[in-house]
Scaffold this active site. Structure first.
Site, PDB file in Angstrom:
ATOM      1  N   LYS A  11     -26.126  22.039  58.356  1.00 50.51           N
ATOM      2  CA  LYS A  11     -25.477  21.682  57.090  1.00 50.51           C
ATOM      3  C   LYS A  11     -24.434  20.592  57.336  1.00 50.51           C
ATOM      4  O   LYS A  11     -24.395  19.579  56.645  1.00 50.51           O
ATOM      5  CB  LYS A  11     -24.840  22.926  56.466  1.00 50.51           C
ATOM      6  CG  LYS A  11     -24.147  22.642  55.171  1.00 50.51           C
ATOM      7  CD  LYS A  11     -23.638  23.901  54.504  1.00 50.51           C
ATOM      8  CE  LYS A  11     -22.713  23.523  53.363  1.00 50.51           C
ATOM      9  NZ  LYS A  11     -22.096  24.676  52.721  1.00 50.51           N
TER      10      LYS A  11
ATOM     11  N   GLU B 295     -23.406  23.216  69.197  1.00 54.08           N
ATOM     12  CA  GLU B 295     -24.640  23.734  69.790  1.00 54.08           C
ATOM     13  C   GLU B 295     -25.846  22.907  69.347  1.00 54.08           C
ATOM     14  O   GLU B 295     -26.690  22.509  70.151  1.00 54.08           O
ATOM     15  CB  GLU B 295     -24.872  25.192  69.340  1.00 54.08           C
ATOM     16  CG  GLU B 295     -23.885  26.189  69.884  1.00 54.08           C
ATOM     17  CD  GLU B 295     -22.663  26.374  68.994  1.00 54.08           C
ATOM     18  OE1 GLU B 295     -22.328  25.461  68.201  1.00 54.08           O
ATOM     19  OE2 GLU B 295     -22.027  27.435  69.099  1.00 54.08           O
TER      20      GLU B 295
ATOM     21  N   GLY C  51     -24.286  28.036  54.425  1.00 51.99           N
ATOM     22  CA  GLY C  51     -25.237  28.016  55.538  1.00 51.99           C
ATOM     23  C   GLY C  51     -26.080  29.284  55.594  1.00 51.99           C
ATOM     24  O   GLY C  51     -27.300  29.233  55.741  1.00 51.99           O
ATOM     25  N   ARG C  52     -25.443  30.458  55.465  1.00 49.85           N
ATOM     26  CA  ARG C  52     -26.195  31.709  55.597  1.00 49.85           C
ATOM     27  C   ARG C  52     -27.014  32.030  54.351  1.00 49.85           C
ATOM     28  O   ARG C  52     -27.698  33.048  54.306  1.00 49.85           O
ATOM     29  CB  ARG C  52     -25.245  32.851  55.964  1.00 49.85           C
ATOM     30  CG  ARG C  52     -24.073  33.041  55.035  1.00 49.85           C
ATOM     31  CD  ARG C  52     -23.046  33.991  55.622  1.00 49.85           C
ATOM     32  NE  ARG C  52     -21.828  34.067  54.817  1.00 49.85           N
ATOM     33  CZ  ARG C  52     -20.802  33.217  54.922  1.00 49.85           C
ATOM     34  NH1 ARG C  52     -20.857  32.220  55.782  1.00 49.85           N
ATOM     35  NH2 ARG C  52     -19.734  33.370  54.156  1.00 49.85           N
TER      36      ARG C  52
ATOM     37  N   GLU D 148     -20.535  37.728  58.272  1.00 48.03           N
ATOM     38  CA  GLU D 148     -19.819  36.467  58.054  1.00 48.03           C
ATOM     39  C   GLU D 148     -19.313  36.423  56.607  1.00 48.03           C
ATOM     40  O   GLU D 148     -18.276  35.829  56.317  1.00 48.03           O
ATOM     41  CB  GLU D 148     -20.729  35.269  58.360  1.00 48.03           C
ATOM     42  CG  GLU D 148     -19.966  34.003  58.691  1.00 48.03           C
ATOM     43  CD  GLU D 148     -20.833  32.877  59.241  1.00 48.03           C
ATOM     44  OE1 GLU D 148     -21.615  32.305  58.463  1.00 48.03           O
ATOM     45  OE2 GLU D 148     -20.742  32.558  60.438  1.00 48.03           O
TER      46      GLU D 148
ATOM     47  N   HIS E  33     -36.067  55.596  70.444  1.00 44.32           N
ATOM     48  CA  HIS E  33     -36.088  55.882  71.876  1.00 44.32           C
ATOM     49  C   HIS E  33     -34.939  55.198  72.601  1.00 44.32           C
ATOM     50  O   HIS E  33     -34.963  55.084  73.823  1.00 44.32           O
ATOM     51  CB  HIS E  33     -37.442  55.474  72.467  1.00 44.32           C
ATOM     52  CG  HIS E  33     -38.560  56.265  71.858  1.00 44.32           C
ATOM     53  ND1 HIS E  33     -38.960  57.489  72.351  1.00 44.32           N
ATOM     54  CD2 HIS E  33     -39.311  56.041  70.754  1.00 44.32           C
ATOM     55  CE1 HIS E  33     -39.935  57.969  71.583  1.00 44.32           C
ATOM     56  NE2 HIS E  33     -40.160  57.108  70.606  1.00 44.32           N
TER      57      HIS E  33
ATOM     58  N   LYS F 142     -14.222  27.816  67.942  1.00 40.20           N
ATOM     59  CA  LYS F 142     -14.881  26.507  68.065  1.00 40.20           C
ATOM     60  C   LYS F 142     -13.877  25.480  68.582  1.00 40.20           C
ATOM     61  O   LYS F 142     -14.169  24.684  69.462  1.00 40.20           O
ATOM     62  CB  LYS F 142     -15.374  26.018  66.697  1.00 40.20           C
ATOM     63  CG  LYS F 142     -16.631  26.669  66.188  1.00 40.20           C
ATOM     64  CD  LYS F 142     -17.059  25.928  64.908  1.00 40.20           C
ATOM     65  CE  LYS F 142     -18.040  26.737  64.102  1.00 40.20           C
ATOM     66  NZ  LYS F 142     -18.320  26.156  62.799  1.00 40.20           N
TER      67      LYS F 142
HETATM   68  O1  F6P Z   1     -20.736  29.796  62.785  1.00 38.24           O
HETATM   69  C1  F6P Z   1     -20.272  29.244  61.638  1.00 38.24           C
HETATM   70  C2  F6P Z   1     -21.277  28.412  60.897  1.00 38.24           C
HETATM   71  O2  F6P Z   1     -20.549  27.519  60.141  1.00 38.24           O
HETATM   72  C3  F6P Z   1     -22.223  29.213  60.027  1.00 38.24           C
HETATM   73  O3  F6P Z   1     -21.649  29.570  58.821  1.00 38.24           O
HETATM   74  C4  F6P Z   1     -23.358  28.267  59.890  1.00 38.24           C
HETATM   75  O4  F6P Z   1     -24.512  28.897  59.407  1.00 38.24           O
HETATM   76  C5  F6P Z   1     -23.479  27.789  61.317  1.00 38.24           C
HETATM   77  O5  F6P Z   1     -22.139  27.671  61.763  1.00 38.24           O
HETATM   78  C6  F6P Z   1     -24.203  26.496  61.520  1.00 38.24           C
HETATM   79  O6  F6P Z   1     -23.600  25.460  60.800  1.00 38.24           O
HETATM   80  P1  F6P Z   1     -24.353  24.106  60.521  1.00 38.24           P
HETATM   81  O7  F6P Z   1     -25.569  24.405  59.711  1.00 38.24           O
HETATM   82  O8  F6P Z   1     -23.362  23.254  59.807  1.00 38.24           O
HETATM   83  O9  F6P Z   1     -24.741  23.522  61.851  1.00 38.24           O
END
Ligand code: F6P
Length: 549
Positions: free
Chosen positions: A208, A214, A268-269, A354, A385, A513
């Site tokens: 987003k 990452e 995002g979620r 979240e 189990h 972060k």
């Molecule tokens: O971990 C926080 C967060 O902002 C989530 O809410 C989001 O889904 C994820 O990082 C990834 O964010 P982006 O889609 O901006 O890379």
């Protein structure tokens, strides 16, 4: 912590507390058996059945909870959500995931943006892209068809697509393999790259913000891999991206026809319904993906229209409040009896934790009651189990959601019957337990001596009264999955309204972060970690000297 629902009248709070005291003294065995209870606590809509008859609640307590929902302003809150009002108050944004799956609907705008029009236009672009990729019209730089798609993203840009694709694997196109890379340590990416060919691989960078460390780290290594093998000009053929950040997509080298738009008004979620779902759509085809959207849209309509006592997400969200604030259950175990749903608990962890893992109210003052529970889970029967021992006989209290289909996902009905029997048996054991008298009686019947039976029986007791909901559906298909996910999204919203928290922001992920960015030069040995605590400096020194150092 005191358990005060902040917007609820004092007499309703007292009524809820006395219902909770009364019901804490009763067992589920005492409560079971009445037809009115069975009717009032089993509700169905659009092929989903919510069976809450094993919850430690009865109809008078449920009525008080519904009164609490009304006093908390749930009706206007639902209206505000669908109308695109800025329900995400700390970011001054609407949360319009419902608009992503509504085919049509009344005019809706955010600022100058005509939401219906931009959503429809982007949907059409996704359809075109999917048909070009799956039909072999859009090819790689050397003219090869794409056989592998790699989704690079994390959190909401990963968990929804992975969960949905795993759930709907039975419907996936066997000619295109879809891979997911999310984690920052490089192992997933290395494993995926080792099994694919650059000439036939399409990467989709989903972010987003397009600033997530990452995702950018994985995307940059993937781009270098393409450039090394096929040359820099191949990047625009082999990379698509989905983001609100068009400048960053440009800078990365994404061609205009490979850039897909997300909007600030989709969290995002909550974004699996947008172009973030492209990997699912390529694997399943656009029609099937749109069935997923249609399932969610049906649940949206139900959430908007149904009276609270028949409204599945409302009931589910109120039960979460009941278990958390009145029966003191601080975790929720999600237990799907279908291995295809093995990533559903992980998906719900982000959606629920979240969203509702908050410690201040919408106005910034401290919350007045416990908020979102810890959410976790694994598919049954594997979970039986591993951790069911603790759920049956341990001292921690957890609420449970069982997810159960009537039909097998893969046509193996005989085996599915085993899963159904296990699921129902477990729900029964959690509810009604196994008393000391029953244990002694059974041991004696098996020929054990009276003293032996008396000694062993306490270890065999299952106290019961562990509350669970069973969510049932006909079969796990795209429409049903859409309904299930929308049910949980709205359930989260319902609980948030009663707790008076904002479920659409996530400030709690920012500090870590920022610290990671600051520590990186020290980890690389380029600088000292200025401002870090002494034990942090010592730990970094050990790592840089090798863990033995
Ligand atoms: O971990 C926080 C967060 O902002 C989530 O809410 C989001 O889904 C994820 O990082 C990834 O964010 P982006 O889609 O901006 O890379």
């Amino acid at each position: 912590m005191s358990q005060i629902l902040p917007l609820v009248r004092t007499d309703t709070q007292s009524a809820l507390r006395s219902h909770a005291e009364r019901l804490s003294a009763a067992t589920l065995t005492d409560l079971a058996g009445s037809d009115a209870r069975a009717d009032g606590l089993t509700r169905s809509a659009h092929g989903l059945v919510l069976d809450a008859t094993r919850q430690r609640i009865d109809l008078p307590a449920l009525s008080a909870l519904i009164a609490a929902a009304e006093e908390s302003g749930l009706r206007p809150a639902i209206d505000a959500l669908f109308a695109g009002l800025p329900v995400n108050n700390t970011e001054s944004r609407p949360a319009l995931h419902t608009a992503l799956r509504a085919a049509g609907g009344p005019a809706l705008s955010v600022g100058e943006t005509d939401v219906r029009a931009v959503v429809a236009a982007e949907r059409e672009r996704c359809r075109t892209l999917v048909s070009a990729v799956t039909g072999g019209v859009r090819k790689g730089a050397t003219g090869q068809r794409f056989t592998d798609v790699v989704n690079i993203g994390i959190g909401g840009s990963d968990l929804g697509p992975v969960m949905a694709l795993e759930a709907l694997r039975s419907y996936a196109n066997p000619r295109i393999r879809v891979h997911f890379v999310s984690n920052v340590d490089g192992t997933q990416l290395a494993d995926v790259l080792a099994g694919i060919e650059p000439a036939s691989t399409l990467f989709i960078v989903c972010s987003k913000t397009f600033t997530t460390q990452e995702t950018l780290a994985n995307a940059r290594v993937a781009r270098r891999w393409i450039v090394d093998k096929l040359g820099a000009a191949a990047v625009s053929r082999h990379f698509l991206a989905v983001s609100v950040n068009h400048g960053a997509m440009d800078e990365f080298g994404i061609a205009a026809d490979g850039r897909f738009t997300l909007w600030d008004w989709v969290g995002g979620r909550y974004s699996v319904w947008s172009a973030i779902g492209l990997s699912i759509e390529i694997a399943l085809g656009s029609s099937r993906f749109e069935e997923f959207l249609a399932g969610a849209a049906a649940l949206d309509q139900h959430f908007n229209d149904a009276p609270f006592e028949r409204n599945l997400p409302v009931l589910h969200g109120l039960l979460a409040v009941w278990n958390r604030n009145f029966l003191n259950h601080d975790t929720l175990a999600v237990l799907p009896y279908d291995q295809r749903l093995h990533r559903f608990p992980a998906y719900l962890q982000q959606l629920m934790m979240e969203s509702n893992g908050k410690r201040v109210r919408k106005d910034g003052t401290p919350v007045t009651c416990e908020t979102g529970p810890v959410v976790w889970g694994e598919p049954g029967s594997n979970s039986q189990h591993s951790f069911f021992q603790l759920l049956h006989q341990g001292t921690t209290r957890t609420a449970m959601d069982f997810l159960l289909a009537a039909e097998s996902s893969v046509g193996l009905e005989g085996m599915h019957e085993l899963a159904v029997a296990n699921c129902v048996a477990q729900a029964e054991a959690f509810a009604y337990g196994y008393s000391r008298q029953e244990a002694e009686r059974d041991l004696l019947a098996r020929g054990m001596s009276l003293p032996g039976a008396a000694e062993l029986a306490p270890h065999k007791v299952h106290p019961g009264n562990r509350p669970s909901t069973i969510l049932m559906f006909e079969r796990l298909d795209a429409v049903t999955l859409g309904k299930l996910v929308a049910l949980y999204e709205h359930s989260v919203y319902v609980s948030s309204v009663l707790w008076d928290i904002n479920p659409f922001d996530q400030w709690g992920v920012e500090l870590g972060k920022r610290l990671a960015e600051g520590l990186l030069p020290a980890v690389r040995g380029e600088a000292v970690a200025a401002g870090s605590a002494g034990n942090t400096l010592a730990l970094l020194a050990k790592l840089r000297g090798g863990a033995q150092g």
